[in-house]
Design a protein around this motif. Structure first.
Motif, PDB file in Angstrom:
ATOM      1  N   ASN A   6      15.843  12.336  18.498  1.00  9.56           N
ATOM      2  CA  ASN A   6      15.622  12.271  19.937  1.00  9.56           C
ATOM      3  C   ASN A   6      15.589  13.700  20.456  1.00  9.56           C
ATOM      4  O   ASN A   6      16.576  14.425  20.348  1.00  9.56           O
ATOM      5  N   LEU A   7      14.447  14.094  20.989  1.00 18.13           N
ATOM      6  CA  LEU A   7      14.285  15.425  21.567  1.00 18.13           C
ATOM      7  C   LEU A   7      14.159  15.279  23.070  1.00 18.13           C
ATOM      8  O   LEU A   7      13.314  14.516  23.552  1.00 18.13           O
ATOM      9  N   ARG A   8      14.989  16.005  23.798  1.00 18.10           N
ATOM     10  CA  ARG A   8      14.880  16.025  25.250  1.00 18.10           C
ATOM     11  C   ARG A   8      14.281  17.364  25.651  1.00 18.10           C
ATOM     12  O   ARG A   8      14.876  18.407  25.415  1.00 18.10           O
ATOM     13  N   TYR A   9      13.086  17.298  26.239  1.00 21.68           N
ATOM     14  CA  TYR A   9      12.410  18.486  26.745  1.00 21.68           C
ATOM     15  C   TYR A   9      12.719  18.590  28.232  1.00 21.68           C
ATOM     16  O   TYR A   9      12.456  17.645  28.992  1.00 21.68           O
ATOM     17  N   THR A  10      13.256  19.717  28.662  1.00 18.09           N
ATOM     18  CA  THR A  10      13.622  19.907  30.061  1.00 18.09           C
ATOM     19  C   THR A  10      12.869  21.098  30.629  1.00 18.09           C
ATOM     20  O   THR A  10      12.780  22.158  30.005  1.00 18.09           O
ATOM     21  N   GLY A  11      12.314  20.892  31.827  1.00 13.65           N
ATOM     22  CA  GLY A  11      11.580  21.949  32.509  1.00 13.65           C
ATOM     23  C   GLY A  11      11.687  21.771  34.011  1.00 13.65           C
ATOM     24  O   GLY A  11      12.460  20.957  34.506  1.00 13.65           O
ATOM     25  N   LYS A  12      10.880  22.518  34.730  1.00 14.89           N
ATOM     26  CA  LYS A  12      10.901  22.493  36.188  1.00 14.89           C
ATOM     27  C   LYS A  12       9.516  22.162  36.738  1.00 14.89           C
ATOM     28  O   LYS A  12       8.505  22.448  36.102  1.00 14.89           O
ATOM     29  N   ASN A  13       9.508  21.562  37.923  1.00 15.54           N
ATOM     30  CA  ASN A  13       8.265  21.328  38.674  1.00 15.54           C
ATOM     31  C   ASN A  13       7.192  20.568  37.894  1.00 15.54           C
ATOM     32  O   ASN A  13       6.022  20.935  37.926  1.00 15.54           O
ATOM     33  N   SER A  51      20.072  16.568  37.462  1.00 17.71           N
ATOM     34  CA  SER A  51      19.988  17.913  38.036  1.00 17.71           C
ATOM     35  C   SER A  51      18.610  18.081  38.664  1.00 17.71           C
ATOM     36  O   SER A  51      17.831  17.144  38.731  1.00 17.71           O
ATOM     37  N   GLY A  52      18.293  19.269  39.099  1.00 20.00           N
ATOM     38  CA  GLY A  52      16.986  19.545  39.668  1.00 20.00           C
ATOM     39  C   GLY A  52      15.915  19.679  38.603  1.00 20.00           C
ATOM     40  O   GLY A  52      14.735  19.808  38.916  1.00 20.00           O
ATOM     41  N   ASP A  53      16.320  19.665  37.346  1.00 27.41           N
ATOM     42  CA  ASP A  53      15.370  19.775  36.250  1.00 27.41           C
ATOM     43  C   ASP A  53      14.724  18.423  35.977  1.00 27.41           C
ATOM     44  O   ASP A  53      15.181  17.390  36.444  1.00 27.41           O
ATOM     45  N   GLU A  54      13.674  18.464  35.209  1.00 26.65           N
ATOM     46  CA  GLU A  54      12.968  17.251  34.812  1.00 26.65           C
ATOM     47  C   GLU A  54      13.043  17.152  33.289  1.00 26.65           C
ATOM     48  O   GLU A  54      12.911  18.153  32.598  1.00 26.65           O
ATOM     49  N   THR A  55      13.240  15.944  32.787  1.00 25.91           N
ATOM     50  CA  THR A  55      13.374  15.739  31.346  1.00 25.91           C
ATOM     51  C   THR A  55      12.404  14.677  30.861  1.00 25.91           C
ATOM     52  O   THR A  55      12.158  13.693  31.545  1.00 25.91           O
ATOM     53  N   ILE A  56      11.867  14.903  29.680  1.00 25.79           N
ATOM     54  CA  ILE A  56      11.070  13.923  28.947  1.00 25.79           C
ATOM     55  C   ILE A  56      11.797  13.698  27.618  1.00 25.79           C
ATOM     56  O   ILE A  56      12.216  14.657  26.967  1.00 25.79           O
ATOM     57  N   LEU A  57      11.940  12.462  27.228  1.00 26.56           N
ATOM     58  CA  LEU A  57      12.551  12.125  25.946  1.00 26.56           C
ATOM     59  C   LEU A  57      11.455  11.809  24.945  1.00 26.56           C
ATOM     60  O   LEU A  57      10.567  11.007  25.224  1.00 26.56           O
ATOM     61  N   LEU A  58      11.506  12.453  23.793  1.00 24.56           N
ATOM     62  CA  LEU A  58      10.614  12.139  22.682  1.00 24.56           C
ATOM     63  C   LEU A  58      11.444  11.452  21.609  1.00 24.56           C
ATOM     64  O   LEU A  58      12.459  11.990  21.155  1.00 24.56           O
ATOM     65  N   ILE A  59      11.019  10.260  21.209  1.00 19.37           N
ATOM     66  CA  ILE A  59      11.619   9.581  20.061  1.00 19.37           C
ATOM     67  C   ILE A  59      10.650   9.759  18.903  1.00 19.37           C
ATOM     68  O   ILE A  59       9.510   9.308  18.948  1.00 19.37           O
ATOM     69  N   LEU A  83       2.771  25.126  23.220  1.00 21.87           N
ATOM     70  CA  LEU A  83       2.856  24.322  24.435  1.00 21.87           C
ATOM     71  C   LEU A  83       4.261  24.366  25.046  1.00 21.87           C
ATOM     72  O   LEU A  83       4.412  24.401  26.264  1.00 21.87           O
ATOM     73  N   ARG A  84       5.286  24.394  24.217  1.00 23.65           N
ATOM     74  CA  ARG A  84       6.657  24.523  24.738  1.00 23.65           C
ATOM     75  C   ARG A  84       6.805  25.828  25.520  1.00 23.65           C
ATOM     76  O   ARG A  84       7.422  25.854  26.582  1.00 23.65           O
ATOM     77  N   GLU A  85       6.237  26.890  24.972  1.00 23.16           N
ATOM     78  CA  GLU A  85       6.268  28.190  25.659  1.00 23.16           C
ATOM     79  C   GLU A  85       5.452  28.147  26.946  1.00 23.16           C
ATOM     80  O   GLU A  85       5.893  28.623  27.985  1.00 23.16           O
ATOM     81  N   LYS A  86       4.264  27.586  26.869  1.00 18.32           N
ATOM     82  CA  LYS A  86       3.370  27.504  28.030  1.00 18.32           C
ATOM     83  C   LYS A  86       4.073  26.836  29.207  1.00 18.32           C
ATOM     84  O   LYS A  86       3.940  27.278  30.353  1.00 18.32           O
ATOM     85  N   TYR A  87       4.815  25.765  28.932  1.00 21.16           N
ATOM     86  CA  TYR A  87       5.479  25.005  29.986  1.00 21.16           C
ATOM     87  C   TYR A  87       6.947  25.400  30.181  1.00 21.16           C
ATOM     88  O   TYR A  87       7.651  24.780  30.967  1.00 21.16           O
ATOM     89  N   ASP A  88       7.400  26.427  29.469  1.00 21.35           N
ATOM     90  CA  ASP A  88       8.764  26.955  29.587  1.00 21.35           C
ATOM     91  C   ASP A  88       9.807  25.854  29.455  1.00 21.35           C
ATOM     92  O   ASP A  88      10.689  25.687  30.294  1.00 21.35           O
ATOM     93  N   LEU A  89       9.713  25.094  28.382  1.00 19.41           N
ATOM     94  CA  LEU A  89      10.615  23.970  28.162  1.00 19.41           C
ATOM     95  C   LEU A  89      11.801  24.372  27.299  1.00 19.41           C
ATOM     96  O   LEU A  89      11.682  25.192  26.390  1.00 19.41           O
ATOM     97  N   HIS A  90      12.923  23.746  27.580  1.00  9.82           N
ATOM     98  CA  HIS A  90      14.126  23.906  26.771  1.00  9.82           C
ATOM     99  C   HIS A  90      14.422  22.550  26.148  1.00  9.82           C
ATOM    100  O   HIS A  90      14.030  21.518  26.681  1.00  9.82           O
ATOM    101  N   MET A  91      15.133  22.557  25.020  1.00 14.43           N
ATOM    102  CA  MET A  91      15.290  21.327  24.253  1.00 14.43           C
ATOM    103  C   MET A  91      16.734  21.088  23.838  1.00 14.43           C
ATOM    104  O   MET A  91      17.481  22.031  23.601  1.00 14.43           O
TER     105      MET A  91
END
Length: 112
Positions: A6-13, A51-59, A83-91
């Motif tokens: 389970n990967l949680r990708y978190t970013g903003k906007n 939080s104010g962040d947005e998360t997508i879960l990848l299974i 793509l992770r860099e492009k969208y500045d995502l943390h995991m």
């Protein structure tokens, strides 16, 4: 015995959703699903955000570690990293090994 990550990708906007949409529209998700040993590769949105962040879960599920290792050696991993860099995502990551066993006492809670 499957391995599920389970990967949680978190970013903003809206960045996490934009990442998932680009993964799908670019054909990368379809290629990953077609890899030998892939059992599941699906994105999900949570109902609530804490939080104010947005998360997508990848299974992301694979038959075994060998299949994961082969996937990690593909050129798609470079695409995903870019793509992770492009969208500045943390995991964050959680890893599970399935034993496919459901105890009898738990079966009563399942509805088929």
């Amino acid at each position: 015995m499957a391995i599920t990550v389970n990967l949680r990708y978190t970013g903003k906007n809206g960045a996490a959703q934009a990442f998932a949409r680009e993964m799908i529209s670019s054909g990368t998700v379809e290629k990953i699903r077609a890899e030998k040993g892939n059992l599941r590769y699906e994105y999900y949105l949570p109902f609530e955000e804490s939080s104010g962040d947005e998360t997508i879960l990848l299974i992301d599920s694979w038959e075994n570690q060998e299949a994961i290792d082969k996937h990690h050696a593909t050129p798609m991993m470079k695409t995903i990293a870019e793509l992770r860099e492009k969208y500045d995502l943390h995991m964050t990551i959680e890893r599970f090994v399935s034993d496919d066993y459901i105890p009898e006492r738990d079966k009563g809670f399942l509805r088929k």
